[in-house]
Design a protein around this motif. Structure first.
Motif, PDB file in Angstrom:
ATOM      1  N   GLU A 156       0.828  -1.204   0.000  1.00  0.00           N
ATOM      2  CA  GLU A 156       0.000   0.000   0.000  1.00  0.00           C
ATOM      3  C   GLU A 156       0.866   1.259   0.000  1.00  0.00           C
ATOM      4  O   GLU A 156       0.580   2.222  -0.720  1.00  0.00           O
ATOM      5  CB  GLU A 156      -0.927  -0.004   1.220  1.00  0.00           C
ATOM      6  CG  GLU A 156      -1.838   1.204   1.292  1.00  0.00           C
ATOM      7  CD  GLU A 156      -2.755   1.155   2.495  1.00  0.00           C
ATOM      8  OE1 GLU A 156      -3.575   2.085   2.649  1.00  0.00           O
ATOM      9  OE2 GLU A 156      -2.654   0.197   3.282  1.00  0.00           O
ATOM     10  N   GLU A 157       1.966   1.260   0.781  1.00  0.00           N
ATOM     11  CA  GLU A 157       2.832   2.436   0.853  1.00  0.00           C
ATOM     12  C   GLU A 157       3.578   2.667  -0.462  1.00  0.00           C
ATOM     13  O   GLU A 157       3.782   3.801  -0.882  1.00  0.00           O
ATOM     14  CB  GLU A 157       3.819   2.293   2.008  1.00  0.00           C
ATOM     15  CG  GLU A 157       3.189   2.383   3.383  1.00  0.00           C
ATOM     16  CD  GLU A 157       2.427   3.683   3.582  1.00  0.00           C
ATOM     17  OE1 GLU A 157       2.929   4.738   3.129  1.00  0.00           O
ATOM     18  OE2 GLU A 157       1.329   3.635   4.158  1.00  0.00           O
ATOM     19  N   VAL A 158       4.013   1.586  -1.108  1.00  0.00           N
ATOM     20  CA  VAL A 158       4.672   1.726  -2.409  1.00  0.00           C
ATOM     21  C   VAL A 158       3.702   2.342  -3.412  1.00  0.00           C
ATOM     22  O   VAL A 158       4.067   3.234  -4.204  1.00  0.00           O
ATOM     23  CB  VAL A 158       5.186   0.361  -2.914  1.00  0.00           C
ATOM     24  CG1 VAL A 158       5.636   0.460  -4.364  1.00  0.00           C
ATOM     25  CG2 VAL A 158       6.330  -0.124  -2.041  1.00  0.00           C
ATOM     26  N   SER A 159       2.459   1.898  -3.370  1.00  0.00           N
ATOM     27  CA  SER A 159       1.448   2.450  -4.254  1.00  0.00           C
ATOM     28  C   SER A 159       1.219   3.929  -3.956  1.00  0.00           C
ATOM     29  O   SER A 159       1.132   4.756  -4.869  1.00  0.00           O
ATOM     30  CB  SER A 159       0.141   1.667  -4.108  1.00  0.00           C
ATOM     31  OG  SER A 159      -0.885   2.243  -4.870  1.00  0.00           O
ATOM     32  N   ASN A 160       1.122   4.264  -2.658  1.00  0.00           N
ATOM     33  CA  ASN A 160       0.917   5.666  -2.278  1.00  0.00           C
ATOM     34  C   ASN A 160       2.095   6.532  -2.711  1.00  0.00           C
ATOM     35  O   ASN A 160       1.925   7.677  -3.131  1.00  0.00           O
ATOM     36  CB  ASN A 160       0.723   5.780  -0.767  1.00  0.00           C
ATOM     37  CG  ASN A 160      -0.608   5.197  -0.320  1.00  0.00           C
ATOM     38  OD1 ASN A 160      -1.543   5.086  -1.113  1.00  0.00           O
ATOM     39  ND2 ASN A 160      -0.696   4.816   0.942  1.00  0.00           N
ATOM     40  N   TYR A 161       3.312   5.983  -2.606  1.00  0.00           N
ATOM     41  CA  TYR A 161       4.507   6.735  -2.998  1.00  0.00           C
ATOM     42  C   TYR A 161       4.460   7.095  -4.476  1.00  0.00           C
ATOM     43  O   TYR A 161       4.712   8.229  -4.876  1.00  0.00           O
ATOM     44  CB  TYR A 161       5.758   5.912  -2.677  1.00  0.00           C
ATOM     45  CG  TYR A 161       7.050   6.563  -3.131  1.00  0.00           C
ATOM     46  CD1 TYR A 161       7.664   7.539  -2.362  1.00  0.00           C
ATOM     47  CD2 TYR A 161       7.637   6.187  -4.338  1.00  0.00           C
ATOM     48  CE1 TYR A 161       8.843   8.142  -2.776  1.00  0.00           C
ATOM     49  CE2 TYR A 161       8.814   6.782  -4.769  1.00  0.00           C
ATOM     50  CZ  TYR A 161       9.416   7.758  -3.982  1.00  0.00           C
ATOM     51  OH  TYR A 161      10.567   8.352  -4.408  1.00  0.00           O
ATOM     52  N   HIS A 162       4.127   6.124  -5.300  1.00  0.00           N
ATOM     53  CA  HIS A 162       4.095   6.371  -6.737  1.00  0.00           C
ATOM     54  C   HIS A 162       2.981   7.345  -7.112  1.00  0.00           C
ATOM     55  O   HIS A 162       3.174   8.207  -7.983  1.00  0.00           O
ATOM     56  CB  HIS A 162       3.916   5.057  -7.491  1.00  0.00           C
ATOM     57  CG  HIS A 162       5.139   4.187  -7.490  1.00  0.00           C
ATOM     58  ND1 HIS A 162       6.379   4.659  -7.835  1.00  0.00           N
ATOM     59  CD2 HIS A 162       5.314   2.872  -7.175  1.00  0.00           C
ATOM     60  CE1 HIS A 162       7.271   3.686  -7.744  1.00  0.00           C
ATOM     61  NE2 HIS A 162       6.641   2.586  -7.343  1.00  0.00           N
ATOM     62  N   ILE A 163       1.816   7.211  -6.483  1.00  0.00           N
ATOM     63  CA  ILE A 163       0.723   8.119  -6.830  1.00  0.00           C
ATOM     64  C   ILE A 163       1.041   9.538  -6.414  1.00  0.00           C
ATOM     65  O   ILE A 163       0.686  10.507  -7.086  1.00  0.00           O
ATOM     66  CB  ILE A 163      -0.610   7.629  -6.208  1.00  0.00           C
ATOM     67  CG1 ILE A 163      -1.807   8.285  -6.920  1.00  0.00           C
ATOM     68  CG2 ILE A 163      -0.689   7.915  -4.732  1.00  0.00           C
ATOM     69  CD1 ILE A 163      -2.003   7.838  -8.332  1.00  0.00           C
ATOM     70  N   ASN A 164       1.743   9.690  -5.275  1.00  0.00           N
ATOM     71  CA  ASN A 164       2.135  11.031  -4.849  1.00  0.00           C
ATOM     72  C   ASN A 164       3.186  11.623  -5.774  1.00  0.00           C
ATOM     73  O   ASN A 164       3.223  12.835  -6.004  1.00  0.00           O
ATOM     74  CB  ASN A 164       2.652  11.001  -3.413  1.00  0.00           C
ATOM     75  CG  ASN A 164       1.541  10.812  -2.408  1.00  0.00           C
ATOM     76  OD1 ASN A 164       0.407  11.235  -2.643  1.00  0.00           O
ATOM     77  ND2 ASN A 164       1.840  10.169  -1.285  1.00  0.00           N
ATOM     78  N   ASN A 165       4.078  10.773  -6.283  1.00  0.00           N
ATOM     79  CA  ASN A 165       5.060  11.258  -7.242  1.00  0.00           C
ATOM     80  C   ASN A 165       4.378  11.781  -8.503  1.00  0.00           C
ATOM     81  O   ASN A 165       4.777  12.787  -9.088  1.00  0.00           O
ATOM     82  CB  ASN A 165       6.037  10.146  -7.618  1.00  0.00           C
ATOM     83  CG  ASN A 165       7.101   9.956  -6.554  1.00  0.00           C
ATOM     84  OD1 ASN A 165       7.337  10.854  -5.741  1.00  0.00           O
ATOM     85  ND2 ASN A 165       7.737   8.803  -6.554  1.00  0.00           N
ATOM     86  N   ILE A 166       3.330  11.046  -8.930  1.00  0.00           N
ATOM     87  CA  ILE A 166       2.614  11.473 -10.125  1.00  0.00           C
ATOM     88  C   ILE A 166       1.903  12.803  -9.884  1.00  0.00           C
ATOM     89  O   ILE A 166       1.865  13.682 -10.735  1.00  0.00           O
ATOM     90  CB  ILE A 166       1.615  10.387 -10.560  1.00  0.00           C
ATOM     91  CG1 ILE A 166       2.373   9.139 -11.010  1.00  0.00           C
ATOM     92  CG2 ILE A 166       0.688  10.889 -11.656  1.00  0.00           C
ATOM     93  CD1 ILE A 166       1.483   7.961 -11.287  1.00  0.00           C
ATOM     94  N   ARG A 167       1.331  12.932  -8.691  1.00  0.00           N
ATOM     95  CA  ARG A 167       0.590  14.150  -8.381  1.00  0.00           C
ATOM     96  C   ARG A 167       1.511  15.348  -8.127  1.00  0.00           C
ATOM     97  O   ARG A 167       1.201  16.472  -8.500  1.00  0.00           O
ATOM     98  CB  ARG A 167      -0.285  13.922  -7.146  1.00  0.00           C
ATOM     99  CG  ARG A 167      -1.465  13.000  -7.408  1.00  0.00           C
ATOM    100  CD  ARG A 167      -2.226  12.719  -6.136  1.00  0.00           C
ATOM    101  NE  ARG A 167      -3.401  11.884  -6.391  1.00  0.00           N
ATOM    102  CZ  ARG A 167      -4.157  11.370  -5.433  1.00  0.00           C
ATOM    103  NH1 ARG A 167      -3.864  11.589  -4.163  1.00  0.00           N
ATOM    104  NH2 ARG A 167      -5.213  10.641  -5.749  1.00  0.00           N
ATOM    105  N   ASN A 168       2.642  15.119  -7.443  1.00  0.00           N
ATOM    106  CA  ASN A 168       3.478  16.232  -6.991  1.00  0.00           C
ATOM    107  C   ASN A 168       4.831  16.306  -7.675  1.00  0.00           C
ATOM    108  O   ASN A 168       5.532  17.302  -7.554  1.00  0.00           O
ATOM    109  CB  ASN A 168       3.699  16.125  -5.479  1.00  0.00           C
ATOM    110  CG  ASN A 168       2.395  16.122  -4.713  1.00  0.00           C
ATOM    111  OD1 ASN A 168       1.484  16.867  -5.046  1.00  0.00           O
ATOM    112  ND2 ASN A 168       2.300  15.281  -3.689  1.00  0.00           N
ATOM    113  N   GLY A 169       5.232  15.232  -8.334  1.00  0.00           N
ATOM    114  CA  GLY A 169       6.553  15.195  -8.947  1.00  0.00           C
ATOM    115  C   GLY A 169       7.582  14.701  -7.962  1.00  0.00           C
ATOM    116  O   GLY A 169       7.492  14.930  -6.753  1.00  0.00           O
TER     117      GLY A 169
END
Length: 577
Positions: A214-227
């Motif tokens: 779940e955290e790996v998924s959250n990390y990637h989605i935040n990267n997409i949203r914020n860079g």
């Protein structure tokens, strides 16, 4: 944050700090008894069920495993091996256990490690009227009594949000409610060493990997949203304006460059001159994509290991783990998972359902109809199709030929005696005839006096109407079925019409039926070329009360074939072609 503020923090000489975050292993859930509460909490903040549900929703692999295994547990629904022999009990079971409710029970049992059902009784508590799924996450066990019995569970819709003034509802557990308490809770809870009130989920050892995924998924989605890092550096080298001016400039730049199509962050630096402009030194993580890919793959593999998945393809998960994909390996994986993972979970649920049925005096051999392809089932040691149903859960259709072994056939014929009635010396035969269709009705008021208990729809409350298999020929050439029936007649065993129909329903002597299918024993007796017929017999109880005209009895009108020997029928009793 503007560069002006950064420089101010630097001028204040605030100390920098480096923090190391450790990922600890997932701890055993705490179970606490509080002196000021009647219920027992589950989890550090009474949140174990909530955490498990959160990881079900957040981890795609965990979610797929739970959904897939739940589908395998329930299969195509609940059935009974002896449904044909006990049709009334079978229908009562189907009415009591609705498919939607049992599917929810199976889902909770896999997801939460235990499941709950609400038992609703009729007034007087002599019979269970309804069985419904009850959300397990809303229940907390009452403190056990001195004998270790959990006599009740407490209900609250949101235990994490419980307020001081809230009073959870107490619901008695199965078998511990008072006479006027018509609702009880039955909790299906497997044994877990070291646990009494609750049972942790069977995949508890992989929960930390669910959190990791779940955290790996959250990390990637935040990267997409914020860079991953600021994508724009803007230097103003004409002096440092006031704070209000800096905020205005930042707001205008934000409105122009930000948005989903220009995802990322920007830094604004206000400098006295170009020589004093800010320099950025990014921190690069070597092979970051490889590290995160490793963590993702490791998490998925450990989650499937925790659930006991022998091959991910069985649950609809694309296989990148090295498991074999050919048919033989899939078959082996399917058989292993069905026997090692699925059936133990099914057995716990079935045991609970059978205990509930026993309260209503219903005794059935329950099973879940399997989703497993029949070609994947191990049938090497299965000798008959009847046993195949028990092994695979594949119920045979009514028109399917059943290969009866000699042992099975003898057992089926031996059950006939239980359907018959032995006439005792208290009864006397007052009328008998070879049954024929179209005979004139006769009146029993001309015969004798009695008032026996009516056990057949053809009885009238005064007389018993039964049928005997006749004649007793004692021929060595008679069929096995006919020899059995002659033996019952010799021992004064007779049958109601309902009993004979039940024999036909069960498929007695079906090996001599057309295409080896069930047929009417009432019409065609032992089959083609049979020399027997049904003899109608009327009995009265010796020393009974006088019969009044209102007790006049109309003899039952039966099909014309009932009193005809098949040998004397057209085609000698053969099925018309």
């Amino acid at each position: 944050m503007s560069m002006h503020n950064i420089m101010e923090e630097k001028d204040n000489k605030q100390k920098n700090s480096i923090r190391v975050v450790n990922l600890s292993g997932y701890e055993v859930p705490s179970i606490k008894e509080s002196h000021n509460k009647e219920w027992v909490t589950y989890g550090d903040n009474n949140d174990y069920f909530a955490n498990v549900i959160e990881m079900y929703l957040g981890s795609p692999t965990n979610s797929r495993c739970i959904n897939g295994i739940t589908d395998m547990i329930y299969g195509r629904g609940l059935e009974a091996l002896d449904s044909l022999e006990k049709p009334k009990e079978y229908l009562a079971m189907k009415k009591l256990f609705q498919g939607k409710q049992i599917k929810r029970v199976a889902s909770d049992y896999k997801l939460l490690g235990q499941a709950a059902m609400q038992i609703t009784y009729k007034k007087g508590k002599k019979e269970i009227l309804k069985v419904s799924h009850f959300p397990m996450e809303c229940l907390r066990a009452e403190k056990a009594d001195s004998r270790g019995n959990i006599k009740a569970y407490y209900y609250h819709p949101h235990w994490l949000d419980i307020k001081t003034g809230d009073v959870p509802k107490r619901i008695p557990s199965f078998g511990h409610g008072g006479d006027k308490e018509l609702n009880e809770i039955y909790v299906i809870k497997p044994y877990r060493s070291g646990f009494y009130y609750y049972a942790p989920v069977d995949y508890h050892g992989c929960l930390q990997y669910c959190a990791l995924e779940e955290e790996v998924s959250n990390y990637h989605i935040n990267n997409i949203r914020n860079g991953l890092q600021p994508s724009l550096l803007i230097n103003f080298n004409n002096g440092v304006p006031s704070s209000e001016t800096q905020d205005e400039i930042e707001r205008k730049i934000y409105n122009k460059f930000s948005g989903s199509s220009n995802a990322g962050k920007f830094i604004i630096a206000f400098n006295e001159s170009q020589e004093t402009k800010a320099d950025l030194e990014p921190i690069h993580l070597p092979d970051a994509h490889a590290q995160y890919q490793f963590m993702s793959d490791e998490a998925r593999e450990k989650i499937m290991l925790g659930h006991g998945v022998t091959s991910p393809i069985l649950l609809g998960i694309k296989d990148n783990t090295g498991f074999g994909n050919n048919a033989e390996e899939l078959r082996t994986a399917s058989v292993l998972m069905d026997n090692v993972i699925i059936r133990p979970l099914q057995d716990e649920i079935l045991h609970a359902l059978e205990e509930i049925l026993n309260f209503n005096n219903i005794d059935l051999k329950l099973y879940f109809v399997t989703l497993q392809p029949i070609e994947f089932t191990e049938l090497d040691n299965v000798s008959t199709k009847i046993k195949r149903e028990e092994e695979t859960g594949e119920k045979l259709s009514s028109d399917e030929k059943i290969d009866l072994s000699d042992e099975d056939e003898d057992d089926l014929l031996g059950q006939l005696e239980a359907l018959g009635e032995t006439i005792s010396d208290e009864w006397e035969l007052v009328y008998s005839k070879e049954v024929k269709d179209g005979d004139e009705d006769f009146k029993l008021t001309d015969l004798a006096e009695a008032n026996p208990k009516a056990d057949s729809k053809q009885d009238n409350g005064v007389y018993k109407v039964r049928y005997a298999y006749s004649p007793v020929r004692n021929s060595s050439e008679s069929r096995k079925f006919c020899k059995h029936m002659e033996g019952y007649t010799s021992n004064n065993v007779v049958f109601r019409k309902e009993d004979i129909n039940m024999m036909s329903f069960r498929g007695v002597n079906k090996e001599l039926g057309h295409n080896r299918q069930n047929y009417s024993l009432f019409k065609f007796k032992g089959g083609k070329n049979c020399h027997h017929f049904w003899e109608l017999r009327v009995y009265k109880k010796i020393g009974g009360s006088p019969v009044t005209p209102k007790d006049d009895y109309i003899a039952p009108t039966n099909p014309s074939e009932v009193g005809i020997k098949p040998i004397n029928m057209p085609n000698k009793g053969a099925y018309p072609s």
